[in-house]
Scaffold this motif. Structure first.
Motif, PDB file in Angstrom:
ATOM      1  N   ARG A 195       0.893  -1.145   0.093  1.00 55.18           N
ATOM      2  CA  ARG A 195       0.085  -0.095   0.026  1.00 55.18           C
ATOM      3  C   ARG A 195       0.854   1.190   0.131  1.00 55.18           C
ATOM      4  N   ALA A 196       2.220   1.227   0.638  1.00 51.85           N
ATOM      5  CA  ALA A 196       2.634   2.546   0.643  1.00 51.85           C
ATOM      6  C   ALA A 196       3.455   2.467  -0.426  1.00 51.85           C
ATOM      7  N   VAL A 197       3.762   1.548  -1.448  1.00 47.27           N
ATOM      8  CA  VAL A 197       4.069   1.926  -2.808  1.00 47.27           C
ATOM      9  C   VAL A 197       3.115   2.424  -3.601  1.00 47.27           C
ATOM     10  N   LYS A 198       2.169   1.768  -3.583  1.00 49.15           N
ATOM     11  CA  LYS A 198       0.839   2.177  -4.585  1.00 49.15           C
ATOM     12  C   LYS A 198       0.328   3.543  -4.210  1.00 49.15           C
ATOM     13  N   GLN A 199       0.216   3.897  -3.001  1.00 52.55           N
ATOM     14  CA  GLN A 199      -0.233   5.205  -2.703  1.00 52.55           C
ATOM     15  C   GLN A 199       0.977   6.277  -3.021  1.00 52.55           C
ATOM     16  N   SER A 200       1.930   6.020  -3.118  1.00 52.47           N
ATOM     17  CA  SER A 200       3.128   6.788  -3.352  1.00 52.47           C
ATOM     18  C   SER A 200       3.090   7.259  -4.934  1.00 52.47           C
ATOM     19  N   GLY A 201       2.588   6.292  -5.777  1.00 49.86           N
ATOM     20  CA  GLY A 201       2.378   6.563  -7.071  1.00 49.86           C
ATOM     21  C   GLY A 201       3.695   7.020  -7.770  1.00 49.86           C
ATOM     22  N   TRP A 202       3.377   7.649  -9.148  1.00 56.98           N
ATOM     23  CA  TRP A 202       4.768   7.568  -9.884  1.00 56.98           C
ATOM     24  C   TRP A 202       5.721   8.681  -9.374  1.00 56.98           C
ATOM     25  N   PRO A 203       5.171   9.600  -8.389  1.00 60.33           N
ATOM     26  CA  PRO A 203       6.540  10.551  -7.918  1.00 60.33           C
ATOM     27  C   PRO A 203       7.367   9.530  -7.220  1.00 60.33           C
ATOM     28  N   LEU A 204       6.980   8.308  -6.528  1.00 58.62           N
ATOM     29  CA  LEU A 204       8.129   7.402  -5.745  1.00 58.62           C
ATOM     30  C   LEU A 204       9.046   7.057  -6.972  1.00 58.62           C
ATOM     31  N   ILE A 205       8.769   6.741  -8.165  1.00 54.27           N
ATOM     32  CA  ILE A 205       9.782   6.555  -9.305  1.00 54.27           C
ATOM     33  C   ILE A 205      10.638   7.453  -9.180  1.00 54.27           C
ATOM     34  N   ALA A 206      10.101   8.807  -9.642  1.00 54.93           N
ATOM     35  CA  ALA A 206      10.788  10.120  -9.889  1.00 54.93           C
ATOM     36  C   ALA A 206      11.736  10.278  -8.567  1.00 54.93           C
ATOM     37  N   ALA A 207      11.312  10.095  -7.543  1.00 55.04           N
ATOM     38  CA  ALA A 207      12.327  10.338  -6.308  1.00 55.04           C
ATOM     39  C   ALA A 207      13.476   9.521  -6.274  1.00 55.04           C
ATOM     40  N   SER A 208      12.953   8.121  -6.535  1.00 55.68           N
ATOM     41  CA  SER A 208      14.115   7.038  -6.593  1.00 55.68           C
ATOM     42  C   SER A 208      15.296   7.439  -7.691  1.00 55.68           C
ATOM     43  N   LEU A 209      14.793   7.838  -8.772  1.00 48.84           N
ATOM     44  CA  LEU A 209      15.783   7.939  -9.910  1.00 48.84           C
ATOM     45  C   LEU A 209      16.626   9.273  -9.441  1.00 48.84           C
ATOM     46  N   LEU A 210      16.044  10.293  -8.955  1.00 46.83           N
ATOM     47  CA  LEU A 210      16.746  11.477  -8.528  1.00 46.83           C
ATOM     48  C   LEU A 210      17.786  11.102  -7.202  1.00 46.83           C
ATOM     49  N   MET A 211      17.448  10.150  -6.542  1.00 46.24           N
ATOM     50  CA  MET A 211      18.204   9.594  -5.460  1.00 46.24           C
ATOM     51  C   MET A 211      19.475   8.882  -6.239  1.00 46.24           C
ATOM     52  N   LEU A 212      19.075   7.875  -7.018  1.00 46.07           N
ATOM     53  CA  LEU A 212      20.015   7.217  -7.697  1.00 46.07           C
ATOM     54  C   LEU A 212      21.079   7.947  -8.704  1.00 46.07           C
ATOM     55  N   LEU A 213      20.852   9.147  -8.921  1.00 44.36           N
ATOM     56  CA  LEU A 213      21.939   9.936  -9.605  1.00 44.36           C
ATOM     57  C   LEU A 213      22.617  10.685  -8.528  1.00 44.36           C
ATOM     58  N   GLY A 214      21.797  11.208  -7.618  1.00 47.19           N
ATOM     59  CA  GLY A 214      22.533  11.926  -6.444  1.00 47.19           C
ATOM     60  C   GLY A 214      23.405  11.160  -5.755  1.00 47.19           C
ATOM     61  N   SER A 215      23.078   9.942  -5.285  1.00 47.95           N
ATOM     62  CA  SER A 215      23.987   9.042  -4.565  1.00 47.95           C
ATOM     63  C   SER A 215      24.969   8.713  -5.324  1.00 47.95           C
ATOM     64  N   SER A 216      25.018   8.163  -6.484  1.00 48.30           N
ATOM     65  CA  SER A 216      26.059   7.543  -7.557  1.00 48.30           C
ATOM     66  C   SER A 216      27.155   8.832  -7.654  1.00 48.30           C
ATOM     67  N   THR A 217      26.710  10.080  -7.978  1.00 44.43           N
ATOM     68  CA  THR A 217      27.758  10.992  -8.565  1.00 44.43           C
ATOM     69  C   THR A 217      28.400  11.505  -7.188  1.00 44.43           C
ATOM     70  N   PHE A 218      27.663  11.359  -5.904  1.00 41.49           N
ATOM     71  CA  PHE A 218      28.250  11.816  -4.763  1.00 41.49           C
ATOM     72  C   PHE A 218      29.523  10.653  -4.200  1.00 41.49           C
ATOM     73  N   VAL A 219      29.190   9.386  -4.382  1.00 44.04           N
ATOM     74  CA  VAL A 219      30.167   8.414  -4.280  1.00 44.04           C
ATOM     75  C   VAL A 219      31.557   8.634  -4.879  1.00 44.04           C
ATOM     76  N   VAL A 220      31.101   9.124  -6.488  1.00 41.55           N
ATOM     77  CA  VAL A 220      32.129   9.133  -7.340  1.00 41.55           C
ATOM     78  C   VAL A 220      32.981  10.455  -7.159  1.00 41.55           C
ATOM     79  N   SER A 221      32.378  11.669  -6.724  1.00 44.61           N
ATOM     80  CA  SER A 221      32.835  12.694  -5.990  1.00 44.61           C
ATOM     81  C   SER A 221      33.945  12.709  -4.849  1.00 44.61           C
ATOM     82  N   ILE A 222      33.461  11.824  -3.926  1.00 44.47           N
ATOM     83  CA  ILE A 222      34.359  11.295  -2.816  1.00 44.47           C
ATOM     84  C   ILE A 222      35.716  10.742  -3.099  1.00 44.47           C
ATOM     85  N   LYS A 223      35.400   9.991  -4.251  1.00 41.97           N
ATOM     86  CA  LYS A 223      36.656   9.193  -4.734  1.00 41.97           C
ATOM     87  C   LYS A 223      37.583  10.098  -5.599  1.00 41.97           C
ATOM     88  N   HIS A 224      37.042  11.276  -6.080  1.00 41.48           N
ATOM     89  CA  HIS A 224      37.971  11.969  -6.921  1.00 41.48           C
ATOM     90  C   HIS A 224      38.340  13.276  -6.650  1.00 41.48           C
TER      91      HIS A 224
END
Length: 292
Positions: free
Chosen positions: A68-97
């Motif tokens: 129900r939590a996933v269903k009620q979150s709707g499409w914005p859940l996907i958008a939020a996850s994709l933004l976190m995907l981009l933000g987290s991966s670039t953050f780790v790469v930044s720390i490494k470089h």
């Protein structure tokens, strides 16, 4: 003023929740550096353990349950996850470089970017009192930058800038669509991180030490810190939440000195002091303004 009244104040609750989240996230560079593996493997492990921990926390904390939590979150859940995907991966790469101080220096610009996105996307009228702290924070950032320009790595800094933009958009999205399950969003982002990096990752080469270090980060501090920061958008504006993120630069710089002997220049210490003082004053005035 009593303790019950204090914790019923939404402004105080939002700011304290955000700051606790920042404190937990400030340990990220320590785990990333000590993991002893490359950027791809670090991102894979972070995503893997986050994807494991978040459904458990969601099942325990959210009365709606996972489905129900996933269903009620709707499409914005996907958008939020994709933004976190981009933000987290670039953050780790930044720390490494680049240096820890440089990464978090760039992250400290989040309040300005979030305020701009809030105005452009949400047409959110911002409290005029927030602009002075933002100005002071930027002044502190400029002072810190003056002391660390010689160590800038442009690839790492570019990754940090992409991470900042993603994070700012995420806060605005969460502010607009408050039905999004923060736990589900972090968990889905973790799964996407792990799947994205799986092809190039080499799990068989990881030491026991690497598994344990990344488990501590991916199961507890990193996801919980992000959930608390996102939860804060329920009580305060995206610009206010992102303004507290500059504290991460102060905390992370201290941890870098404590664990790696990365000694910041005097300018960085002075600028960090201005940042911390401006946020402390703003927090105090915000609580007082609601007549506790």
């Amino acid at each position: 003023m009593n303790i019950n009244t204090l914790f019923s104040n939404t402004q105080f609750l939002g700011l304290s929740t955000a700051i606790l989240g920042i404190l937990l996230m400030s340990f990220d560079p320590i785990f990333i550096r000590y993991a002893g593996v490359g950027g791809t493997d670090t991102i894979f492990l972070f995503g893997l353990f986050t994807a494991i921990s978040m459904p458990v926390f969601l099942a325990i904390i959210d009365k709606r349950g996972i489905y129900r939590a996933v269903k009620q979150s709707g499409w914005p859940l996907i958008a939020a996850s994709l933004l976190m995907l981009l933000g987290s991966s670039t953050f780790v790469v930044s720390i490494k470089h680049t240096t820890v101080a440089n990464t978090f220096l760039i992250l400290a610009t989040t309040p300005v970017i979030s305020a701009l996105f809030s105005w452009l996307i949400l047409r959110e009228k911002l409290n005029k009192d927030i602009w002075m702290p933002i100005a002071l924070v930027l002044f502190g950032v400029i002072i810190v930058a003056r002391g660390s320009l010689s160590s800038l790595n442009w690839f790492g800094d570019t990754m940090a800038l992409i991470s900042v933009t993603s994070l700012s958009l995420l806060f605005v999205l969460l502010r607009k669509y408050q039905q999004i399950s923060k736990l589900a969003a972090v968990g889905l982002a973790g799964m996407l991180l792990a799947l994205t990096m799986l092809y190039n990752a080499e799990p068989s080469s990881y030491s026991t030490n690497t598994w344990l270090i990344m488990a501590a980060m991916g199961l507890f501090t990193a996801p919980l810190g992000r959930v608390l920061s996102m939860k804060a958008t329920t009580y305060i504006s995206a610009a206010e939440v992102s303004m507290t993120l500059v504290l991460e630069a102060v905390f992370a710089t201290f941890w870098a000195y404590l664990f790696f002997q990365e000694i910041p220049p005097l300018d960085s210490i002075f600028g960090g002091g201005i940042i911390l003082l401006s946020l402390t004053v703003y927090t105090w005035r915000s609580v007082r303004s609601q007549k506790l």
